[in-house]
Design an enzyme around this catalytic site. Structure first.
Site, short mmCIF file in Angstrom:
data_model
loop_
_atom_site.label_atom_id
_atom_site.label_comp_id
_atom_site.label_asym_id
_atom_site.label_seq_id
_atom_site.Cartn_x
_atom_site.Cartn_y
_atom_site.Cartn_z
N ILE A 1 0.83 -1.21 0.00
CA ILE A 1 0.00 0.00 0.00
C ILE A 1 0.87 1.26 0.00
O ILE A 1 0.44 2.30 -0.49
CB ILE A 1 -0.98 -0.04 1.21
CG1 ILE A 1 -2.08 1.00 1.05
CG2 ILE A 1 -0.24 0.14 2.53
CD1 ILE A 1 -3.26 0.76 1.99
N TYR B 1 -6.34 -8.86 16.34
CA TYR B 1 -5.32 -9.52 15.52
C TYR B 1 -5.39 -11.04 15.72
O TYR B 1 -5.43 -11.81 14.74
CB TYR B 1 -3.95 -8.99 15.94
CG TYR B 1 -2.77 -9.60 15.24
CD1 TYR B 1 -2.60 -9.48 13.87
CD2 TYR B 1 -1.79 -10.28 15.97
CE1 TYR B 1 -1.50 -10.02 13.24
CE2 TYR B 1 -0.68 -10.82 15.35
CZ TYR B 1 -0.54 -10.69 13.99
OH TYR B 1 0.56 -11.23 13.36
N1 SER Z 1 4.79 -10.01 16.29
C1 SER Z 1 3.37 -10.06 16.30
C2 SER Z 1 2.79 -9.01 17.16
O1 SER Z 1 3.43 -8.67 18.12
C3 SER Z 1 2.91 -11.40 16.79
O2 SER Z 1 2.69 -12.22 15.69
O3 SER Z 1 1.71 -8.55 16.89
#
Ligand code: SER
Length: 321
Positions: free
Chosen positions: A37, A144
């Site tokens: 992007i 996430y």
């Molecule tokens: N490194 C990533 C994070 O801290 C974990 O997959 O979001």
């Protein structure tokens, strides 16, 4: 060997930058299409094909797949744990809609193989913290983590239902010197090196005893290329594999850095990322990856620290950074 064209979506991030370099070596610079992007300035990106692309722009994805006819896609674009908490709706849509757009386009345009990374963020407070097994309670409590867990389920679903050859590993925290970390909870383990070399001190946003699983970038790239190049029948898990390198706390990492930067001082000021770190495993059992496709890390904690310093220190000395 039939001609391969590789597309990397999210090429300018922490993983993408290093993977672009390795894939250019493997397949030839002109056969690796970097997409991001952001439009980067560094010469590195203009040495090969580069396309500015938002993974939520479904028309653009189709246009680029038609143009380049990639045989493989590495889909790395995502909002990481800390950034997604700031914008949960965007976190869901970028991480999930982006995944569906890429998977559906891969099916439509006959892409042979797709790699998509998952994360230790798929685990949650009720997951066993030590030697976290491949299969166990998974109750992620970050946007996430929720998108990574859902994404894993869809990896398996697209494989079983549509025959898409999708492969995935759960990255732990990743440490490297070639690119910045991109908005995660484990970013401290990269920042600390830069601050140690630049200022001799670092204020850590996680508490001193926060034990987390980590992996050095050369091993992360190795794992990624090994799983994507393994014979299909060796990939028995079509959701995502645990992989592991080593685990440490900020205090232990600081102690190791002090061996190279003797005046280094660390202080601690935990912020909102502490709760995220506390919900994640401390160490990972990656026996399945080891037995299915022969995964093995090369770097332990000491080797990683020495290599980071070896590569970064001269750049600070010459004023390049
Ligand atoms: N490194 C990533 C994070 O801290 C974990 O997959 O979001």
């Amino acid at each position: 060997m039939s001609k391969e064209t590789v597309m990397i979506i999210g090429s300018c991030g922490q993983v993408g930058t290093e993977l672009t370099e390795s894939l250019r070596t493997l397949y030839g610079t002109s056969n690796v299409v970097a997409c991001d992007i952001r439009k980067p300035e560094a010469d590195f990106w203009s040495e090969g094909p580069f396309e500015q692309m938002d993974v939520l722009d479904v028309k653009k994805i189709a246009e680029l797949l038609k143009k380049y006819k990639p045989t493989q896609i590495y889909h790395l674009a995502a909002l990481l744990s800390a950034t997604a908490e700031k914008n949960p709706k965007l976190g869901w849509s970028l991480n999930m809609d982006g995944l569906f757009y890429v998977f559906d386009a891969a099916l439509e345009f006959g892409v042979k193989r797709v790699f998509w990374p998952s994360s230790i963020a798929v685990f949650g407070p009720n997951t066993p913290k030590q030697n976290t097994p491949q299969y166990c309670v998974m109750d992620p409590n970050t946007v996430y983590g929720i998108t990574k867990q859902t994404g894993e389920r869809y990896c398996e679903y697209y494989h079983k239902r549509y025959g898409l050859d999708v492969r995935s590993i759960r990255y732990p925290g990743l440490i490297g010197y070639k690119a910045e970390a991109g908005g995660g909870t484990t970013d401290y383990a990269v920042e600390i090196f830069h601050e140690a070399l630049k200022n001799g001190k670092y204020e850590c946003f996680l508490g001193e005893n926060t034990f987390l699983p980590m992996l050095y970038m050369p091993d992360a790239v190795k794992a990624t290329l090994e799983i994507t190049h393994a014979e299909s029948n060796l990939i028995k898990n079509r959701s995502s594999y645990n992989i592991s390198g080593f685990s440490f706390t900020p205090a232990l990492l600081a102690e190791k850095i002090k061996k190279h930067v003797s005046n280094f001082e660390i202080t601690y000021k935990p912020d909102h990322r502490q709760a995220i770190a506390d919900s994640w495993p401390q160490s990972i059992d990656d026996a399945e990856a080891r037995s299915d496709w022969g995964w093995k890390n090369d770097f332990d904690l000491d080797a990683m620290v020495a290599d980071m310093i070896k590569n970064l220190a001269p750049r600070y000395k010459t004023g390049e950074m």
